[in-house]
Write a protein that holds these residues in place. Structure first.
Motif, short mmCIF file in Angstrom:
data_model
loop_
_atom_site.label_atom_id
_atom_site.label_comp_id
_atom_site.label_asym_id
_atom_site.label_seq_id
_atom_site.Cartn_x
_atom_site.Cartn_y
_atom_site.Cartn_z
N MET A 146 0.84 -1.20 0.00
CA MET A 146 0.00 0.00 0.00
C MET A 146 0.87 1.25 0.00
O MET A 146 0.56 2.24 -0.68
CB MET A 146 -0.92 -0.01 1.23
CG MET A 146 -2.08 0.95 1.12
SD MET A 146 -3.23 0.50 -0.18
CE MET A 146 -3.67 2.11 -0.81
N PHE A 147 1.96 1.21 0.74
CA PHE A 147 2.94 2.30 0.77
C PHE A 147 3.47 2.57 -0.64
O PHE A 147 3.57 3.71 -1.10
CB PHE A 147 4.08 1.91 1.72
CG PHE A 147 5.13 2.96 1.93
CD1 PHE A 147 5.04 3.85 2.98
CD2 PHE A 147 6.22 3.06 1.08
CE1 PHE A 147 6.02 4.82 3.19
CE2 PHE A 147 7.20 4.02 1.27
CZ PHE A 147 7.09 4.90 2.33
N ILE A 148 3.80 1.49 -1.35
CA ILE A 148 4.35 1.61 -2.71
C ILE A 148 3.29 2.13 -3.68
O ILE A 148 3.57 2.99 -4.52
CB ILE A 148 4.91 0.25 -3.17
CG1 ILE A 148 6.13 -0.13 -2.32
CG2 ILE A 148 5.28 0.29 -4.65
CD1 ILE A 148 6.60 -1.55 -2.53
N ILE A 149 2.06 1.63 -3.56
CA ILE A 149 0.98 2.03 -4.47
C ILE A 149 0.74 3.54 -4.41
O ILE A 149 0.63 4.22 -5.43
CB ILE A 149 -0.31 1.25 -4.15
CG1 ILE A 149 -0.17 -0.22 -4.59
CG2 ILE A 149 -1.52 1.88 -4.85
CD1 ILE A 149 -1.22 -1.14 -4.00
N ILE A 150 0.64 4.07 -3.18
CA ILE A 150 0.41 5.51 -3.04
C ILE A 150 1.67 6.29 -3.40
O ILE A 150 1.62 7.31 -4.10
CB ILE A 150 -0.03 5.87 -1.60
CG1 ILE A 150 -1.32 5.13 -1.23
CG2 ILE A 150 -0.24 7.38 -1.47
CD1 ILE A 150 -1.75 5.33 0.22
N GLY A 151 2.83 5.80 -2.97
CA GLY A 151 4.08 6.54 -3.15
C GLY A 151 4.56 6.62 -4.59
O GLY A 151 5.19 7.60 -4.99
N VAL A 152 4.26 5.59 -5.40
CA VAL A 152 4.74 5.57 -6.79
C VAL A 152 3.69 6.11 -7.75
O VAL A 152 4.01 6.90 -8.65
CB VAL A 152 5.16 4.14 -7.19
CG1 VAL A 152 5.55 4.09 -8.67
CG2 VAL A 152 6.31 3.66 -6.32
N TRP A 153 2.45 5.70 -7.58
CA TRP A 153 1.41 6.07 -8.57
C TRP A 153 0.44 7.12 -8.04
O TRP A 153 -0.59 7.37 -8.64
CB TRP A 153 0.64 4.81 -8.99
CG TRP A 153 1.49 3.84 -9.74
CD1 TRP A 153 1.79 3.88 -11.08
CD2 TRP A 153 2.17 2.69 -9.21
NE1 TRP A 153 2.61 2.82 -11.41
CE2 TRP A 153 2.87 2.08 -10.29
CE3 TRP A 153 2.27 2.12 -7.95
CZ2 TRP A 153 3.64 0.93 -10.12
CZ3 TRP A 153 3.04 0.99 -7.79
CH2 TRP A 153 3.71 0.40 -8.85
N GLY A 154 0.78 7.76 -6.93
CA GLY A 154 -0.10 8.76 -6.35
C GLY A 154 0.04 10.12 -6.99
O GLY A 154 0.73 10.31 -8.00
N GLY A 155 -0.61 11.12 -6.37
CA GLY A 155 -0.63 12.48 -6.89
C GLY A 155 0.59 13.27 -6.48
O GLY A 155 1.62 12.73 -6.05
N GLU A 156 0.47 14.59 -6.58
CA GLU A 156 1.62 15.48 -6.35
C GLU A 156 2.14 15.41 -4.92
O GLU A 156 3.34 15.51 -4.69
CB GLU A 156 1.22 16.92 -6.69
CG GLU A 156 0.97 17.16 -8.17
CD GLU A 156 0.58 18.60 -8.46
OE1 GLU A 156 0.54 19.40 -7.50
OE2 GLU A 156 0.32 18.91 -9.63
N ARG A 157 1.25 15.24 -3.95
CA ARG A 157 1.67 15.21 -2.54
C ARG A 157 1.72 13.78 -2.02
O ARG A 157 1.46 13.51 -0.86
CB ARG A 157 0.71 16.06 -1.71
CG ARG A 157 0.68 17.52 -2.12
CD ARG A 157 -0.33 18.32 -1.33
NE ARG A 157 0.09 18.55 0.05
CZ ARG A 157 -0.58 18.13 1.11
NH1 ARG A 157 -1.69 17.41 0.96
NH2 ARG A 157 -0.15 18.39 2.32
#
Length: 504
Positions: A146-157
């Motif tokens: 989950m950390f990777i999913i948000i951190g790699v494919w997430g938005g600007e922040r």
């Protein structure tokens, strides 16, 4: 190897295989392989339902092997009427998440698909683990994909949101680990079912309950430890928002019924008023917070916090009901509240997942989540608009949809405990309709306020298939919740019997 081990191992090994295949842009081998693995996992998980014995509260599909004998730690798996629906929800939604990212994810698609497959296996492990240390390993390992999913494919922040998500959930889990180690030292076992039978003094129960509360309240999330969720939702890709709202939040509710209530029933009885107050604050206050949101994802995120307030409310009404009614009437009300909370967890998983997919459809076209950037979407996307309105109605608790069933049961149970509990809980029917319909009015209806909206294309077959399947599921659970309730009933009756008996 048992069925549960296969359900845990298949997506994890499959995720690693997808990573090995890598991105094959022309043939899309990574996508097809990920989809095939997720569909096979879902089909296999249906055996949990078809082979489930509806007449017992005992653990089923049990697997038990010594893992670390020196500390009596076992590879111990099993499911009951509480965990089975949550596993089915996880396996049902994962193929949809993979299909939803089919065209959208351009950067490292193989890694994206693999992360969700590995996450699926770890989520199933959380719901199936009956050894406390095995549970803790799955609980913590789940943070990594989950950390990777948000951190790699997430938005600007995304970095800020990822770090905040990780710190909140990880720090809460540390206290849970301390409680688990204490219970091991008292019982000589890490079996969760042994913990349920362990007599504990009131002071020990109180500290154990508070340790579990921090871990599970963050995951639900309950007010006031909810602030990580809107940031995580806003920055996460669509698939990340779906799995976060639909499954990960349910682990907090699951933790309360698997650990807090049966292990520390006397502390739960003492602190029930505190838990009810936090739940009602989430329902009412967070409902007002949702009203002022200008970002669609933030609005749905706050809506999730309000709806999850019903889950904790239903679980902790037990003692308030028994104090205010006769034993016979009280037990029926208690069962109603706990059943409503469980139905709400499954229902919210379907509805919130669908709502985030709807926002994803719009975001893929306009690259904006701001409500003010839309208007008149129904004029250019009528098929999509019809489904978005349907899910919005379900989110507001429209009778006939799954959103109504759980909330209605919890409100009825609240009335048996205290009129004001029911009154405050029922405000969600007004507030939920207010913030949801406000969003629908501004986004879907009215005149076209933005030239970009004039150029929007209606949903394609891939998007339409996903939303139609979810719409059918929401409608089916709303009109005929009996199969789900019948599966849960013996386990919930056994839970209620257990938690209403003092350990002192």
């Amino acid at each position: 190897m048992g069925l549960l081990s296969i359900l845990i191992g298949l997506p994890v090994v499959g995720g690693l295989l997808v990573l090995a295949v890598g991105s094959r842009t022309a043939a899309r081998l990574d996508r097809w392989l990920a989809l095939a693995i997720s569909l096979v996992t879902f089909v296999l998980s249906l055996a949990l339902y078809t082979g489930f014995n509806f007449g017992t509260a005992d653990m089923q599909f049990v697997e038990r092997v010594a893992w670390i004998p020196a500390f009596n730690i076992e590879y111990y798996l099993g499911v009951d009427g509480i965990s089975t629906p949550l596993i089915l929800l996880s396996t049902f939604l994962t193929p949809m998440i993979i299909v939803a990212g089919w065209e959208v994810i351009k950067k490292h698609p193989a890694q994206y698909m693999a992360a969700f497959l590995i996450l699926e296996g770890l989520m199933i492990g959380v719901f199936a683990a009956l050894d406390a240390m095995l549970f803790y390993v799955f609980w913590e390992a789940m943070l990594i994909p989950m950390f990777i999913i948000i951190g790699v494919w997430g938005g600007e922040r995304r970095v800020y949101a990822t770090v905040k998500f990780f710190l909140y959930t990880f720090l809460g889990s540390v206290l849970m680990l301390v409680a688990l180690v204490y219970l091991y030292l008292q019982s000589g076992s890490f079996s969760i079912l042994d913990f349920h039978l362990l007599p504990l003094p009131s002071s020990a129960q109180l500290w154990i309950f508070l340790a579990f509360l921090v871990a599970f309240a963050v995951k639900v999330p309950m007010w006031p430890v909810h602030t990580w969720l809107p940031d995580a939702h806003v920055e996460a890709p669509t698939g990340g928002s779906v799995v976060l709202a639909a499954v990960l939040l349910k682990m907090g509710g699951y933790g309360f019924v698997r650990f807090s209530l049966p292990i520390a029933p006397d502390a739960s009885a003492v602190l029930d008023g505190f838990m009810i107050a936090l739940s009602l604050i989430a329902v009412v206050y967070i409902g007002f917070v949702a009203l002022v949101q200008t970002d669609m994802k933030k609005l749905i995120a706050y809506s999730s916090i309000a709806h999850m307030g019903f889950v904790t409310l239903g679980f902790f009404l037990v003692w308030a009901i028994l104090r205010n009614t006769s034993l016979a009437d009280g037990m029926s009300g208690v069962q109603m509240g706990v059943t409503g909370a469980m139905v709400q967890m499954i229902s919210h998983g379907l509805i919130s997942g669908a709502m985030f997919l709807c926002v994803g459809v719009l975001y893929d076209r306009m690259h904006s989540r701001q409500i003010a950037d839309y208007g008149g979407v129904v004029n250019t996307m009528p098929k999509f608009a019809a489904l978005m309105v349907f899910f919005s109605m379900a989110n507001a608790g429209l009778p006939g949809t799954s959103g109504f069933v759980g909330e209605f049961l919890v409100i009825l149970a609240s009335y048996q405990a205290n009129f004001w509990y029911a009154f405050l809980a029922a405000t969600t029917l007004v507030l939920g309709a207010a913030y949801t319909l406000w969003m629908v009015k501004r986004v879907v209806f009215g005149d076209i306020a933005n030239d970009h909206v004039k150029d929007l294309q209606d949903m394609n077959r891939r998007e339409g298939l996903l939303l139609l399947i979810l719409a059918a599921s929401v409608l089916a659970l709303g009109l005929y919740p009996a199969p789900l309730i019948e599966m849960m009933e013996p386990t919930l009756v056994n839970l209620i019997t257990h938690v209403t008996q003092s350990k002192l």
